[in-house]
Design a protein around this motif. Structure first.
Motif, PDB file in Angstrom:
ATOM      1  N   VAL A 708       0.843  -1.187   0.000  1.00  0.00           N
ATOM      2  CA  VAL A 708       0.000   0.000   0.000  1.00  0.00           C
ATOM      3  C   VAL A 708       0.887   1.248   0.000  1.00  0.00           C
ATOM      4  O   VAL A 708       1.851   1.334   0.774  1.00  0.00           O
ATOM      5  CB  VAL A 708      -0.933   0.000   1.225  1.00  0.00           C
ATOM      6  CG1 VAL A 708      -1.720   1.312   1.305  1.00  0.00           C
ATOM      7  CG2 VAL A 708      -1.884  -1.187   1.172  1.00  0.00           C
ATOM      8  N   TYR A 709       0.516   2.195  -0.860  1.00  0.00           N
ATOM      9  CA  TYR A 709       1.222   3.476  -0.935  1.00  0.00           C
ATOM     10  C   TYR A 709       0.188   4.600  -0.939  1.00  0.00           C
ATOM     11  O   TYR A 709      -1.000   4.391  -1.228  1.00  0.00           O
ATOM     12  CB  TYR A 709       2.091   3.556  -2.189  1.00  0.00           C
ATOM     13  CG  TYR A 709       3.246   2.582  -2.179  1.00  0.00           C
ATOM     14  CD1 TYR A 709       4.484   2.958  -1.686  1.00  0.00           C
ATOM     15  CD2 TYR A 709       3.080   1.281  -2.644  1.00  0.00           C
ATOM     16  CE1 TYR A 709       5.548   2.055  -1.660  1.00  0.00           C
ATOM     17  CE2 TYR A 709       4.129   0.375  -2.617  1.00  0.00           C
ATOM     18  CZ  TYR A 709       5.369   0.771  -2.132  1.00  0.00           C
ATOM     19  OH  TYR A 709       6.411  -0.114  -2.104  1.00  0.00           O
ATOM     20  N   PHE A 710       0.628   5.805  -0.595  1.00  0.00           N
ATOM     21  CA  PHE A 710      -0.264   6.950  -0.534  1.00  0.00           C
ATOM     22  C   PHE A 710       0.273   8.071  -1.429  1.00  0.00           C
ATOM     23  O   PHE A 710       1.476   8.393  -1.385  1.00  0.00           O
ATOM     24  CB  PHE A 710      -0.388   7.456   0.902  1.00  0.00           C
ATOM     25  CG  PHE A 710      -1.046   6.478   1.828  1.00  0.00           C
ATOM     26  CD1 PHE A 710      -2.426   6.495   2.003  1.00  0.00           C
ATOM     27  CD2 PHE A 710      -0.297   5.525   2.498  1.00  0.00           C
ATOM     28  CE1 PHE A 710      -3.034   5.572   2.854  1.00  0.00           C
ATOM     29  CE2 PHE A 710      -0.893   4.606   3.351  1.00  0.00           C
ATOM     30  CZ  PHE A 710      -2.274   4.627   3.520  1.00  0.00           C
ATOM     31  N   ALA A 711      -0.620   8.646  -2.231  1.00  0.00           N
ATOM     32  CA  ALA A 711      -0.279   9.815  -3.038  1.00  0.00           C
ATOM     33  C   ALA A 711      -0.718  11.058  -2.286  1.00  0.00           C
ATOM     34  O   ALA A 711      -1.876  11.161  -1.860  1.00  0.00           O
ATOM     35  CB  ALA A 711      -0.968   9.756  -4.394  1.00  0.00           C
ATOM     36  N   ARG A 712       0.192  11.999  -2.111  1.00  0.00           N
ATOM     37  CA  ARG A 712      -0.102  13.245  -1.396  1.00  0.00           C
ATOM     38  C   ARG A 712      -0.003  14.408  -2.383  1.00  0.00           C
ATOM     39  O   ARG A 712       1.047  14.646  -2.982  1.00  0.00           O
ATOM     40  CB  ARG A 712       0.886  13.443  -0.252  1.00  0.00           C
ATOM     41  CG  ARG A 712       0.681  14.737   0.555  1.00  0.00           C
ATOM     42  CD  ARG A 712       1.740  14.818   1.642  1.00  0.00           C
ATOM     43  NE  ARG A 712       1.567  15.955   2.517  1.00  0.00           N
ATOM     44  CZ  ARG A 712       2.104  17.167   2.299  1.00  0.00           C
ATOM     45  NH1 ARG A 712       2.843  17.372   1.214  1.00  0.00           N
ATOM     46  NH2 ARG A 712       1.912  18.140   3.170  1.00  0.00           N
ATOM     47  N   LEU A 713      -1.102  15.122  -2.583  1.00  0.00           N
ATOM     48  CA  LEU A 713      -1.159  16.270  -3.479  1.00  0.00           C
ATOM     49  C   LEU A 713      -1.046  17.555  -2.672  1.00  0.00           C
ATOM     50  O   LEU A 713      -1.762  17.744  -1.685  1.00  0.00           O
ATOM     51  CB  LEU A 713      -2.480  16.291  -4.247  1.00  0.00           C
ATOM     52  CG  LEU A 713      -2.760  17.572  -5.055  1.00  0.00           C
ATOM     53  CD1 LEU A 713      -1.958  17.556  -6.348  1.00  0.00           C
ATOM     54  CD2 LEU A 713      -4.243  17.711  -5.354  1.00  0.00           C
ATOM     55  N   GLN A 714      -0.117  18.425  -3.087  1.00  0.00           N
ATOM     56  CA  GLN A 714      -0.050  19.765  -2.519  1.00  0.00           C
ATOM     57  C   GLN A 714      -0.218  20.753  -3.659  1.00  0.00           C
ATOM     58  O   GLN A 714       0.616  20.830  -4.568  1.00  0.00           O
ATOM     59  CB  GLN A 714       1.267  20.017  -1.793  1.00  0.00           C
ATOM     60  CG  GLN A 714       1.340  21.423  -1.193  1.00  0.00           C
ATOM     61  CD  GLN A 714       2.625  21.658  -0.416  1.00  0.00           C
ATOM     62  OE1 GLN A 714       3.424  20.742  -0.240  1.00  0.00           O
ATOM     63  NE2 GLN A 714       2.817  22.871   0.044  1.00  0.00           N
TER      64      GLN A 714
END
Length: 728
Positions: A708-714
C-alpha cells in the motif's frame, strides 16, 4: 610558457557559469535592445554573418549581431563586455588596432565608430560612407583607419584619435571589398569587385599601381611582414602573389573554394587563406599547398597567426574560435560560445515543470535555458550534424534529441550528461516524441521509417515502414493509443503503436509538425485540423505556418507558429490574436507553450528565442457552450488503475492556478518519490495525457515492493491524500 589549449567540451559547459549570464532581455551588460511588444525576454544574442574580429595576439574576439557587439576572451571563451552604443544595429565590419586597445566598427548605415577596449567608451566619425562599411584596416602604428563603403566605391582614411576624416581614395569602378596597410604604413592595398587590386600612396592618396588579371572579385589582400609581397585572393578561389614594389605578378596559387581572407605568418614563410568550411596553408617560397584546416560545420570567417607563428587562430560562424598547429595542420581546440545558436532555432521544448527550456539550432548542439533566470544553464555538444528536434520525457527525467547524424540521443537534463545513443537502420532523424507514459520513444526519419524505442532498456521495439516518403514529424495522442506522422506526400498517417498497424491516411496535410489537442479530440498539422477519432477534416486555417504547431495546455488556444504569430480559438477556430511584435525581420520557426500556458516560446530565424506573455490571451472568455467549465474546487481524484502494475495515473483538478507537487509515501509514512509538476493553470487533469504518472519506482529509479502506498497532493495551500495498491 605555452598556454595549454582548453578542452572544447569542458570549456563549453563552463561558459554557462562564466560569461553567459543573461539580463532580463537576454543580453548581458551595456544598453539593451527593446523587446518586441508582448514579449518578456530574449534568449541568445542573435545570428550574425559579420566577420568577427580577432586581436593581433588572438586573445580577444569581437562579435556582432543586430542586438549588439560583444568582446570575448579568445582563450577561455569568457564574455568580457557588451560595448556601449552597440545597440543601433549590426556592425558590418570590425577591426582591432595593432595593440588591441581600440576596436573599430563599420555600420550598415555607413557610420564608423571607435571603442576603447578597456573602458568601453566610444566616439563616432562625423561623416559616413554611402552604403554599409564593407572592410577596414588599421595602419601599423594604430593612428589611421582605412574603411570602404558599399556604394561610394571609395576608401576613406580616418584619424583614430579625433575620429576625423582625413582623405578619400577614389579610382575603383566597383565596391572596394578589402584593404591592408604595408608594414611601414606608407602604402595601402585594396581589392575590388572590379577584379583588380590597387596600391595607393598613403601620404598623398594617389594610386601607384593597378594589379590586373583576376577574373573575379578581389575579397582579400595582405602584405608579407617585410612588405616585399602582396597576396590577393578572389571569390572564385584564385590567389596571386605580387611584387609590392613593382606590381609584377610573381605566382598564382589555385584553390577550389572562394578566398575571403589572407594572412602571412610572422616570418613570411607561410600564407593562410580561404573561407567557408576550409582554410589552407601555402609555402610562400615554393607555392606548394600545405595542410587543409577545417572546423566541421562551422564556417571560418577570419584568421590570424599567433605572435610566434606556431598556431593559426580563426574566428568562425556562431562566434567559434579554432586553433590549429601550423606544422601538422591538426585542430588543437574549438571554443563554442554556447549561448549563440547557429542559424535558425529549429526546435524548442519546455520541461514538464516549466523551469527549463531546451532549444536546437542549425548546429550540432542542444542548449538548456533557465527560464526564470533568463540564462543559459547547460550546453550539450555531441551530435555530429544538425540537431532537428528536442523533447522532454513526461516526467522530465530525460531529454531526447534527434539529429541528421542518424542518431537519437538521450540526456539527463539535470546534469547535462549524455545517457545513451540510439542508432536506427535508416536515415536522418527529423522528429522525436515520447509516449504519454514515457515508456516509448518514437522518431521519424528521412528514409520513410518510424522507429519505436523502449525507453527502459534502449531497445528498438518496432519499425513502422512508411517508405518512400520522408517522415517530417511524429506525435502521440494523449492516451498513447495512436501515433500520428506527417509525410513528404502531404499526408498524415495514423498508427497503432502497440501493433504497428497503419489505421488510416488523412489527405491534405503539409510537411510540418503534427500535434494532438490536450483532450485528444483534434489533430493539427499547420492549417489543417481533423477529428482525431473519425479522421474527418474539421477546418483549414488561413495564415497558419507549415512548420511548428502547438496547443495551449488548457486546450483553448492553437498556434501554427507563423510570422507574425497567430492565435486561434481551439473550439471555434476563429482568429483571436496576432502577436505583432515580431517586426524585426526574423521568422518564427518553432513554438512551444509552457506547462502553465502563461508563456509561449518561439525559436526564430535570427538565432534567438523570444518568450511571449500569454496572460492577456488567456484572460478572455472561452467559447460559450464549447469549453468545459472550470472545477469548482481543487481535489485529488482516485488513481487508475488501482491496484496497478507497473504504473498508475493520478488525476486531479484545480479550481485556480497553483504550483502542484505530488509525493508518494509508503505505509510507514516515508517519502519514496517526489513528482514536481510545476505551476499549472486551473482545469481538469484526468486523462492519461494530463494526469500525473507513477511508474512504481523510487526516487533513484529502483523498483518498489508490492504494498500500500499513498499519493499526497499539494496545490498551493491545499493538501490531500489517496491510497494506492502496487500489486506484483
Amino acid at each position: 610558457m605555452r598556454r595549454p589549449s582548453p578542452d572544447p567540451v569542458l570549456t563549453s559547459v563552463a561558459l554557462a557559469g562564466l560569461g553567459l549570464l543573461l539580463a532580463r532581455d537576454g543580453l548581458a551588460g551595456g544598453e539593451t535592445v527593446p523587446l518586441p511588444e508582448g514579449t518578456i525576454a530574449r534568449l541568445g544574442r542573435g545570428e550574425s554573418w559579420v566577420r568577427p574580429a580577432l586581436s593581433a595576439d588572438g586573445t580577444r574576439l569581437a562579435v556582432s549581431s543586430k542586438y549588439g557587439l560583444w568582446l570575448r576572451d579568445g582563450h577561455t571563451g569568457e564574455e568580457i563586455a557588451r560595448l556601449q552604443g552597440s545597440a543601433d544595429g549590426s556592425r558590418r565590419s570590425l577591426a582591432f588596432s595593432p595593440d588591441g586597445s581600440i576596436l573599430a566598427g563599420g555600420g550598415a548605415d555607413g557610420s564608423v565608430r571607435f571603442w576603447d577596449v578597456e573602458s568601453g567608451g566610444y566616439k563616432d566619425t562625423a561623416e559616413k560612407h554611402r552604403g554599409g562599411v564593407l572592410a577596414m584596416a588599421f595602419s601599423p602604428d594604430g593612428t589611421t583607419l582605412a574603411t570602404t563603403g558599399g556604394e561610394d566605391k571609395r576608401i576613406r582614411l580616418w584619424d583614430v584619435e579625433t575620429a576625423r576624416h582625413e582623405a578619400t581614395l577614389a579610382g575603383h569602378r566597383w565596391d572596394v571589398l578589402s584593404v591592408a596597410f604595408s608594414p611601414d604604413g606608407t602604402t595601402l592595398a585594396s581589392g575590388s569587385g572590379d577584379g583588380t587590386a590597387r596600391l595607393w600612396s598613403v601620404e598623398d592618396g594617389l594610386p601607384t599601381a593597378t594589379l590586373e588579371g583576376h577574373g573575379h572579385w578581389v575579397h582579400a589582400v595582405a602584405f608579407s611582414p617585410d612588405g616585399s609581397l602582396l597576396a590577393s585572393g578572389t571569390r572564385d578561389g584564385e590567389i596571386r602573389l605580387w611584387d609590392a614594389a613593382t606590381g609584377a605578378r610573381r605566382t598564382t596559387l589555385p584553390r577550389r573554394g572562394g578566398v575571403y581572407f589572407l594572412a602571412f605568418s610572422p616570418d613570411g614563410a607561410t600564407l593562410v587563406g580561404g573561407g567557408g568550411r576550409e582554410v589552407r596553408l601555402w609555402d610562400v617560397a615554393s607555392g606548394q599547398s600545405g595542410a587543409s584546416l577545417q572546423m566541421g560545420n562551422y564556417r571560418i570567417l577570419s584568421v590570424t597567426f599567433s605572435p610566434e607563428g606556431r598556431v593559426v587562430v580563426s574566428g568562425g560562424q556562431r562566434h567559434t574560435v579554432g586553433r590549429w598547429d601550423v606544422a601538422s595542420g591538426a585542430l588543437e581546440s574549438v571554443l563554442h560560445f554556447a549561448g549563440e545558436h547557429m542559424g535558425r532555432v529549429r526546435s524548442v521544448a519546455f520541461s514538464p515543470d516549466g523551469k527549463s527550456l531546451a532549444s536546437t539550432g542549425d548546429d550540432n548542439a542542444v542548449r538548456l535555458w533557465d527560464v526564470d533566470g533568463r540564462r543559459l544553464r547547460a550546453f550539450l555538444p555531441g551530435h555530429q550534424r544538425r540537431v532537428t528536434s528536442v523533447v522532454f520525457s513526461p516526467d522530465g527525467s530525460l531529454l531526447a534529441t534527434g539529429s541528421q547524424d542518424l542518431t537519437v540521443r538521450l540526456w539527463d537534463p539535470a546534469s547535462g550528461r549524455h545517457m545513451a545513443t540510439l542508432r536506427g537502420p535508416a536515415g536522418r532523424v527529423g522528429s522525436v516524441a515520447f509516449s504519454p507514459d514515457g515508456s516509448l520513444l518514437a522518431n521519424g526519419d528521412w528514409h520513410g521509417q518510424i522507429l519505436l524505442w523502449s525507453v527502459a532498456d534502449r531497445r528498438l521495439k518496432a519499425v513502422l515502414d512508411a517508405y518512400p516518403e520522408t517522415v517530417w514529424s511524429v506525435a502521440f495522442a494523449p492516451d498513447g493509443r495512436t501515433l500520428a506522422s506527417a509525410h513528404d506526400d502531404d499526408t498524415i498517417r495514423l498508427w497503432d503503436p502497440d501493433t504497428g498497424e497503419l489505421r488510416s491516411v488523412l489527405e491534405g496535410g503539409t510537411r510540418g509538425s503534427v500535434a494532438f489537442s490536450p483532450d485528444g479530440r483534434t489533430l493539427a498539422n499547420g492549417g489543417w485540423l481533423w477529428d482525431a477519432e473519425t479522421g474527418e477534416l474539421r477546418t483549414t486555417l488561413e495564415g497558419a505556418a507549415t512548420g511548428s504547431v502547438a496547443f495551449s495546455p488548457d486546450g483553448r488556444i492553437y498556434t501554427g507558429g507563423s510570422s507574425p504569430i497567430r492565435l486561434w480559438d481551439a473550439h471555434t477556430w476563429e482568429l483571436r490574436s496576432i502577436l505583432k511584435g515580431q517586426g524585426d525581420g526574423s521568422v518564427v520557426i518553432s513554438v512551444a507553450f509552457s506547462p502553465d500556458g502563461a508563456t509561449l516560446a518561439s525559436g526564430n530565424s535570427d538565432g534567438t528565442i523570444l518568450l511571449w506573455d500569454m496572460s492577456p490571451h488567456l484572460a478572455g472568455p472561452t467559447s460559450v457552450g464549447l469549453s468545459q467549465p472550470l472545477p469548482d474546487r481543487t481535489a485529488l481524484l482516485a488513481s487508475y488503475p488501482n491496484p496497478f502494475n507497473p504504473e498508475t495515473w493520478i488525476p486531479f483538478q484545480l479550481q485556480a492556478p497553483a504550483r502542484v507537487r505530488l509525493t508518494i509515501h509508503d505505509v510507514r509514512g516515508a517519502r519514496v518519490r517526489e513528482i514536481d509538476l510545476g505551476r499549472r493553470p486551473a482545469g481538469w487533469y484526468r486523462a492519461s495525457g494530463r494526469a500525473a504518472r507513477w511508474d512504481g519506482r523510487g526516487q533513484r529509479g529502483e523498483p518498489l515492493a508490492s504494498g500500500v502506498y499513498f499519493a499526497r497532493l499539494q496545490a498551493g495551500a491545499i493538501v490531500q491524500m489517496r491510497k494506492m495498491l502496487l500489486l506484483k
